[in-house]
Design a protein around this motif. Structure first.
Motif, PDB file in Angstrom:
ATOM      1  N   ILE A   1     -61.431 -14.381  34.346  1.00  0.00           N
ATOM      2  CA  ILE A   1     -60.438 -13.957  33.366  1.00  0.00           C
ATOM      3  C   ILE A   1     -60.556 -12.449  33.157  1.00  0.00           C
ATOM      4  CG2 ILE A   1     -59.675 -14.157  30.974  1.00  0.00           C
ATOM      5  CD1 ILE A   1     -60.718 -17.011  30.988  1.00  0.00           C
ATOM      6  N   HIS A   2     -59.442 -11.750  33.233  1.00  0.00           N
ATOM      7  CA  HIS A   2     -59.435 -10.311  33.026  1.00  0.00           C
ATOM      8  C   HIS A   2     -59.469 -10.011  31.526  1.00  0.00           C
ATOM      9  CE1 HIS A   2     -58.512  -9.165  37.234  1.00  0.00           C
ATOM     10  NE2 HIS A   2     -57.940 -10.352  37.263  1.00  0.00           N
ATOM     11  N   PRO A   3     -59.966  -8.831  31.152  1.00  0.00           N
ATOM     12  CA  PRO A   3     -60.015  -8.488  29.729  1.00  0.00           C
ATOM     13  C   PRO A   3     -58.653  -8.580  29.044  1.00  0.00           C
ATOM     14  CG  PRO A   3     -61.335  -6.939  30.997  1.00  0.00           C
ATOM     15  CD  PRO A   3     -60.615  -7.805  31.991  1.00  0.00           C
ATOM     16  N   ASP A   4     -57.592  -8.193  29.725  1.00  0.00           N
ATOM     17  CA  ASP A   4     -56.237  -8.307  29.178  1.00  0.00           C
ATOM     18  C   ASP A   4     -55.241  -8.203  30.332  1.00  0.00           C
ATOM     19  OD1 ASP A   4     -55.857  -5.538  29.751  1.00  0.00           O
ATOM     20  OD2 ASP A   4     -56.726  -5.005  27.826  1.00  0.00           O
ATOM     21  N   GLN A   5     -53.949  -8.298  30.000  1.00  0.00           N
ATOM     22  CA  GLN A   5     -52.918  -8.305  31.035  1.00  0.00           C
ATOM     23  C   GLN A   5     -52.869  -6.991  31.804  1.00  0.00           C
ATOM     24  OE1 GLN A   5     -51.027 -11.124  31.777  1.00  0.00           O
ATOM     25  NE2 GLN A   5     -50.587  -9.914  33.611  1.00  0.00           N
ATOM     26  N   LYS A   6     -53.094  -5.886  31.105  1.00  0.00           N
ATOM     27  CA  LYS A   6     -53.076  -4.583  31.782  1.00  0.00           C
ATOM     28  C   LYS A   6     -54.149  -4.518  32.866  1.00  0.00           C
ATOM     29  CE  LYS A   6     -54.338  -0.978  29.400  1.00  0.00           C
ATOM     30  NZ  LYS A   6     -54.253   0.151  28.440  1.00  0.00           N
ATOM     31  N   HIS A   7     -55.349  -4.996  32.551  1.00  0.00           N
ATOM     32  CA  HIS A   7     -56.422  -4.994  33.542  1.00  0.00           C
ATOM     33  C   HIS A   7     -56.071  -5.885  34.735  1.00  0.00           C
ATOM     34  CE1 HIS A   7     -58.752  -3.054  30.397  1.00  0.00           C
ATOM     35  NE2 HIS A   7     -59.726  -2.858  31.255  1.00  0.00           N
ATOM     36  N   GLU A   8     -55.463  -7.013  34.464  1.00  0.00           N
ATOM     37  CA  GLU A   8     -55.068  -7.906  35.563  1.00  0.00           C
ATOM     38  C   GLU A   8     -54.024  -7.234  36.451  1.00  0.00           C
ATOM     39  OE1 GLU A   8     -53.305 -12.424  36.350  1.00  0.00           O
ATOM     40  OE2 GLU A   8     -53.801 -11.760  34.304  1.00  0.00           O
ATOM     41  N   ASN A   9     -53.035  -6.583  35.838  1.00  0.00           N
ATOM     42  CA  ASN A   9     -51.985  -5.924  36.618  1.00  0.00           C
ATOM     43  C   ASN A   9     -52.541  -4.782  37.457  1.00  0.00           C
ATOM     44  OD1 ASN A   9     -50.181  -7.670  35.415  1.00  0.00           O
ATOM     45  ND2 ASN A   9     -49.434  -6.192  33.917  1.00  0.00           N
ATOM     46  N   ILE A  10     -53.415  -3.980  36.870  1.00  0.00           N
ATOM     47  CA  ILE A  10     -53.992  -2.854  37.616  1.00  0.00           C
ATOM     48  C   ILE A  10     -54.900  -3.363  38.726  1.00  0.00           C
ATOM     49  CG2 ILE A  10     -55.502  -0.847  37.474  1.00  0.00           C
ATOM     50  CD1 ILE A  10     -52.681  -0.417  36.325  1.00  0.00           C
ATOM     51  N   SER A  11     -55.605  -4.464  38.498  1.00  0.00           N
ATOM     52  CA  SER A  11     -56.436  -5.051  39.545  1.00  0.00           C
ATOM     53  C   SER A  11     -55.577  -5.502  40.725  1.00  0.00           C
ATOM     54  CB  SER A  11     -57.237  -6.231  38.986  1.00  0.00           C
ATOM     55  OG  SER A  11     -58.188  -5.791  38.044  1.00  0.00           O
ATOM     56  N   GLN A  12     -54.388  -6.017  40.440  1.00  0.00           N
ATOM     57  CA  GLN A  12     -53.470  -6.400  41.512  1.00  0.00           C
ATOM     58  C   GLN A  12     -53.036  -5.170  42.322  1.00  0.00           C
ATOM     59  OE1 GLN A  12     -50.289  -8.460  39.523  1.00  0.00           O
ATOM     60  NE2 GLN A  12     -51.492 -10.324  39.185  1.00  0.00           N
ATOM     61  N   ILE A  13     -52.799  -4.069  41.626  1.00  0.00           N
ATOM     62  CA  ILE A  13     -52.401  -2.837  42.318  1.00  0.00           C
ATOM     63  C   ILE A  13     -53.564  -2.286  43.133  1.00  0.00           C
ATOM     64  CG2 ILE A  13     -51.661  -0.445  41.973  1.00  0.00           C
ATOM     65  CD1 ILE A  13     -50.098  -1.447  39.501  1.00  0.00           C
ATOM     66  N   ALA A  14     -54.778  -2.336  42.579  1.00  0.00           N
ATOM     67  CA  ALA A  14     -55.959  -1.883  43.325  1.00  0.00           C
ATOM     68  C   ALA A  14     -56.148  -2.724  44.585  1.00  0.00           C
ATOM     69  CB  ALA A  14     -57.203  -1.959  42.442  1.00  0.00           C
ATOM     70  N   THR A  15     -55.924  -4.023  44.465  1.00  0.00           N
ATOM     71  CA  THR A  15     -56.014  -4.912  45.628  1.00  0.00           C
ATOM     72  C   THR A  15     -54.978  -4.532  46.675  1.00  0.00           C
ATOM     73  OG1 THR A  15     -56.848  -6.736  44.278  1.00  0.00           O
ATOM     74  CG2 THR A  15     -55.870  -7.315  46.404  1.00  0.00           C
ATOM     75  N   TYR A  16     -53.754  -4.232  46.213  1.00  0.00           N
ATOM     76  CA  TYR A  16     -52.688  -3.831  47.141  1.00  0.00           C
ATOM     77  C   TYR A  16     -53.074  -2.554  47.890  1.00  0.00           C
ATOM     78  CZ  TYR A  16     -48.142  -2.542  48.993  1.00  0.00           C
ATOM     79  OH  TYR A  16     -47.122  -2.191  49.848  1.00  0.00           O
ATOM     80  N   ILE A  17     -53.627  -1.584  47.165  1.00  0.00           N
ATOM     81  CA  ILE A  17     -54.051  -0.331  47.808  1.00  0.00           C
ATOM     82  C   ILE A  17     -55.131  -0.606  48.852  1.00  0.00           C
ATOM     83  CG2 ILE A  17     -55.185   1.902  47.435  1.00  0.00           C
ATOM     84  CD1 ILE A  17     -53.893   1.892  44.620  1.00  0.00           C
ATOM     85  N   SER A  18     -56.096  -1.454  48.503  1.00  0.00           N
ATOM     86  CA  SER A  18     -57.199  -1.771  49.420  1.00  0.00           C
ATOM     87  C   SER A  18     -56.717  -2.475  50.674  1.00  0.00           C
ATOM     88  CB  SER A  18     -58.233  -2.648  48.696  1.00  0.00           C
ATOM     89  OG  SER A  18     -58.833  -1.951  47.631  1.00  0.00           O
TER      90      SER A  18
END
Length: 277
Positions: free
Chosen positions: A166-183
């Protein structure tokens, strides 16, 4: 006997930022004694609090940032070490699978109060041993205490439920998705404007949110991902430096060389010669 690299207990006040390039060839164990932190590991963030134990595998991008800006003080114990620190015991440690704790998809372990007390006692004994003189008996005692900690972590990691994703909040989840996309797409022409449009954000908001969640700005993170992959290709393949630059997303070899050296302190050719020895 190879020495362990162990930092002292350190209380950090104010905003503390790790260097732009923050991945390394050592394993890392991070234990938070007091306070709370946002810990970004690889492609996602975790809310880390007192008593949490963090395991970082070799060459994994990671960074901690402040959560509570009004009270950013925290205290940690940070241990970094290489496998060759245990050369005389390496076969036994591999048989016991002690290094597997860093590859078990359990980056953050939430310890119960009893486990926290046990680990804190052992960590302070370990640190006390480190600051004794360099006689062989102290080095041996240091290794024994450290192995005991690794065994403890392996046992509790095996008994804990699957890591809480579980991510700390929705913003963290969304940014993690973007970080995954970059990777996963670092070879492409990635720009902040393009990603903002793709993920329905304004560039200004995405820039702020990405820095807040990961601790890196967009360019730092993209370059870290690319340079880490370039280092792997330099070590493991015979591709030319021009070919490697192109494969990791740099069309200009001069620009690639400049960025690579700013992150590794070595030119690509120097890095290849050093790492292939």
């Amino acid at each position: 006997m190879q020495d362990l690299t162990i930092t002292h207990v350190k209380r950090e006040k104010g905003s503390f930022n790790m260097e732009e390039k923050h991945y390394h060839e050592q394993y890392e164990i991070y234990y938070l004694l007091t306070g709370e932190r946002n810990y970004f590991i690889d492609k996602r963030s975790y809310h880390v609090k007192k008593g949490d134990l963090i395991l970082i595998d070799k060459n994994i991008l990671h960074k901690t940032t402040t959560i509570n800006k009004k009270n950013p003080a925290h205290e940690r114990i940070l241990l970094q070490f290489e496998e060759n620190s245990f050369n005389n015991l390496k076969s036994e440690m591999k048989t016991a699978q002690l290094f597997s704790i860093f590859k078990a998809n359990k980056s953050v372990l939430n310890l119960n109060p009893e486990q926290q007390l046990w680990l804190e006692e052992k960590l302070f004994l370990l640190l006390n041993e480190k600051y004794q003189n360099n006689k062989a008996e102290h080095k041996l005692s240091l290794l024994i205490k450290f192995i005991e900690i690794l065994i403890f972590i392996k046992r509790i990691a095996g008994s804990l439920v699957k890591e809480n994703i579980i991510h700390p909040d929705q913003k963290h989840e969304n940014i993690s998705q973007i970080a995954t996309y970059i990777s996963q797409n670092f070879t492409e022409k990635l720009s902040l404007t393009r990603l903002a449009k793709q993920f329905n954000y304004s560039p200004a908001y995405l820039s702020r949110a990405f820095k807040e969640v990961t601790g890196f700005n967009f360019v730092e993170y993209k370059n870290n991902v690319r340079i880490k992959e370039a280092g792997k290709l330099l070590q493991q393949t015979q591709l030319s430096i021009t070919e490697i630059a192109s494969q990791v997303g740099y069309n200009n070899i001069t620009h690639f060389g400049r960025i690579f050296k700013s992150y590794t302190k070595l030119s690509p050719l120097e890095y290849r010669k050093l790492k292939q020895i």
